[in-house]
Design a protein around this motif. Structure first.
Motif, PDB file in Angstrom:
ATOM      1  N   SER A  40      11.082   2.498   2.055  1.00  0.00           N
ATOM      2  CA  SER A  40      10.077   2.950   1.095  1.00  0.00           C
ATOM      3  C   SER A  40       8.959   3.743   1.755  1.00  0.00           C
ATOM      4  O   SER A  40       8.490   3.393   2.845  1.00  0.00           O
ATOM      5  N   GLU A  42       5.601   5.942  -0.139  1.00  0.00           N
ATOM      6  CA  GLU A  42       4.964   6.569  -1.284  1.00  0.00           C
ATOM      7  C   GLU A  42       4.100   7.737  -0.813  1.00  0.00           C
ATOM      8  O   GLU A  42       3.203   7.559   0.001  1.00  0.00           O
ATOM      9  N   PRO A  45       0.289   6.515  -2.868  1.00  0.00           N
ATOM     10  CA  PRO A  45       0.247   5.109  -3.286  1.00  0.00           C
ATOM     11  C   PRO A  45      -0.762   4.838  -4.392  1.00  0.00           C
ATOM     12  O   PRO A  45      -0.639   3.830  -5.101  1.00  0.00           O
ATOM     13  N   PHE A  99       5.900   2.995  -7.125  1.00  0.00           N
ATOM     14  CA  PHE A  99       5.944   1.707  -6.429  1.00  0.00           C
ATOM     15  C   PHE A  99       7.035   0.785  -6.990  1.00  0.00           C
ATOM     16  O   PHE A  99       7.812   0.196  -6.234  1.00  0.00           O
ATOM     17  N   ARG A 103      10.463  -1.012  -5.375  1.00  0.00           N
ATOM     18  CA  ARG A 103      10.830  -2.428  -5.451  1.00  0.00           C
ATOM     19  C   ARG A 103      12.258  -2.576  -5.977  1.00  0.00           C
ATOM     20  O   ARG A 103      13.021  -3.433  -5.503  1.00  0.00           O
ATOM     21  N   ASP A 159       5.914  -9.985  -8.716  1.00  0.00           N
ATOM     22  CA  ASP A 159       5.515  -9.139  -7.581  1.00  0.00           C
ATOM     23  C   ASP A 159       6.578  -9.141  -6.489  1.00  0.00           C
ATOM     24  O   ASP A 159       6.304  -8.813  -5.342  1.00  0.00           O
ATOM     25  N   ALA A 162       7.183  -6.555  -3.432  1.00  0.00           N
ATOM     26  CA  ALA A 162       5.968  -5.774  -3.176  1.00  0.00           C
ATOM     27  C   ALA A 162       5.642  -5.764  -1.688  1.00  0.00           C
ATOM     28  O   ALA A 162       5.311  -4.715  -1.117  1.00  0.00           O
ATOM     29  N   ALA A 163       5.730  -6.929  -1.056  1.00  0.00           N
ATOM     30  CA  ALA A 163       5.438  -7.016   0.378  1.00  0.00           C
ATOM     31  C   ALA A 163       6.453  -6.230   1.195  1.00  0.00           C
ATOM     32  O   ALA A 163       6.115  -5.664   2.249  1.00  0.00           O
ATOM     33  N   ARG A 166       5.484  -2.541   1.113  1.00  0.00           N
ATOM     34  CA  ARG A 166       4.334  -2.320   1.993  1.00  0.00           C
ATOM     35  C   ARG A 166       4.737  -2.422   3.462  1.00  0.00           C
ATOM     36  O   ARG A 166       4.226  -1.677   4.309  1.00  0.00           O
ATOM     37  N   GLU A 169       6.276   0.776   4.578  1.00  0.00           N
ATOM     38  CA  GLU A 169       5.262   1.812   4.751  1.00  0.00           C
ATOM     39  C   GLU A 169       4.445   1.585   6.017  1.00  0.00           C
ATOM     40  O   GLU A 169       4.129   2.547   6.735  1.00  0.00           O
ATOM     41  N   GLU A 170       4.131   0.338   6.313  1.00  0.00           N
ATOM     42  CA  GLU A 170       3.388   0.046   7.543  1.00  0.00           C
ATOM     43  C   GLU A 170       4.218   0.412   8.770  1.00  0.00           C
ATOM     44  O   GLU A 170       3.688   0.926   9.762  1.00  0.00           O
ATOM     45  N   TYR A 173       4.015   4.135   9.138  1.00  0.00           N
ATOM     46  CA  TYR A 173       2.728   4.546   9.703  1.00  0.00           C
ATOM     47  C   TYR A 173       2.695   4.253  11.199  1.00  0.00           C
ATOM     48  O   TYR A 173       2.144   5.031  11.985  1.00  0.00           O
TER      49      TYR A 173
END
Length: 230
Positions: A40, A42, A45, A99, A103, A159, A162-163, A166, A169-170, A173
């Motif tokens: 994932s 975005e 975001p 988002f 998921r 949810d 969701a983690a 993220r 994405e982390e 980065y």
């Protein structure tokens, strides 16, 4: 060999990159030994559920162009994508948050349907003009890809994953990813952008060579000790 591809549903170049990677993988000598995971990413975001207004005009404002220049860019992208067998329709596009679509991709991975789900979402967004933040739309697209509608609906109401989105994405980065698509082979080498199939094939071959050195060619044999004795 593991290939991870960071991309966004709302990314025309990512769909082009998918087609070009598929063409490269088809020519790769060890394609049956390759596992592909869609990660994932975005592009925005903080995007609202849906943006209103003409997409060409929004593009022009974002990049400081005139509306005519914005439309010309979209026409150019449409023609280029057609060369890779894709049918883009930016006039239908409904821009918004992706988002929940990401998921859904994580849910599909649990069922071995991630590639089918990725394909369905990208076609829905870039060809059919579907809104990626609409839950009923995502339920329908999920069932198109082979998922159970009840499970998709329950996931979207929670949810769940969701983690995971993220975390993807982390990781991106941390790799320094600033644009997608981004291809990573065995977390050892990568390529940014929708490169032609020939270049993506070279990435696969280099990745394979790095993990699987050529067997030693024995040029002389003689007496020796082995596991069963001397």
């Amino acid at each position: 060999m593991n290939v991870e591809i960071w991309s966004d549903i709302a990314c025309p170049w990512c769909y082009v990159g998918k087609r070009r990677f598929e063409a490269a993988l088809e020519r790769f000598e060890h394609r049956d030994a390759v596992t592909v995971t869609w990660r994932s990413f975005e592009l925005d975001p903080n995007a609202p559920a849906e943006r209103t207004g003409d997409y060409a005009a929004m593009l022009a404002r974002k990049y400081g162009m005139t509306p005519e220049e914005g439309q010309a860019k979209l026409d150019e992208m449409t023609a280029m994508a057609a060369g890779d067998g894709l049918d883009f329709h930016f006039e239908r596009l409904r821009s918004g948050n992706t988002f929940d679509g990401h998921r859904l991709l994580h849910l599909s991975a649990e069922h071995g349907l991630q590639d089918a789900m990725k394909e369905r979402l990208m076609r829905a967004y870039l060809t059919e003009g579907e809104l990626m933040s609409d839950h009923e739309t995502l339920v329908r697209l999920g069932t198109d890809a082979g998922l159970d509608s009840g499970e998709v609906r329950a996931m979207l109401a929670s949810d769940r994953f969701a983690a995971d989105v993220r975390a993807d994405e982390e990781t991106a980065y941390g790799f320094g990813v600033q644009g997608v698509p981004f291809f990573v082979v065995d977390r050892a080498m990568g390529a940014s952008g929708a490169h032609p199939p020939e270049q993506l094939l070279e990435l696969l071959r280099r990745g394979w060579a790095a993990r699987a050195p050529e067997p030693i060619t024995v040029v002389a044999d003689g007496d020796s000790c082995g596991v069963d004795g001397c």
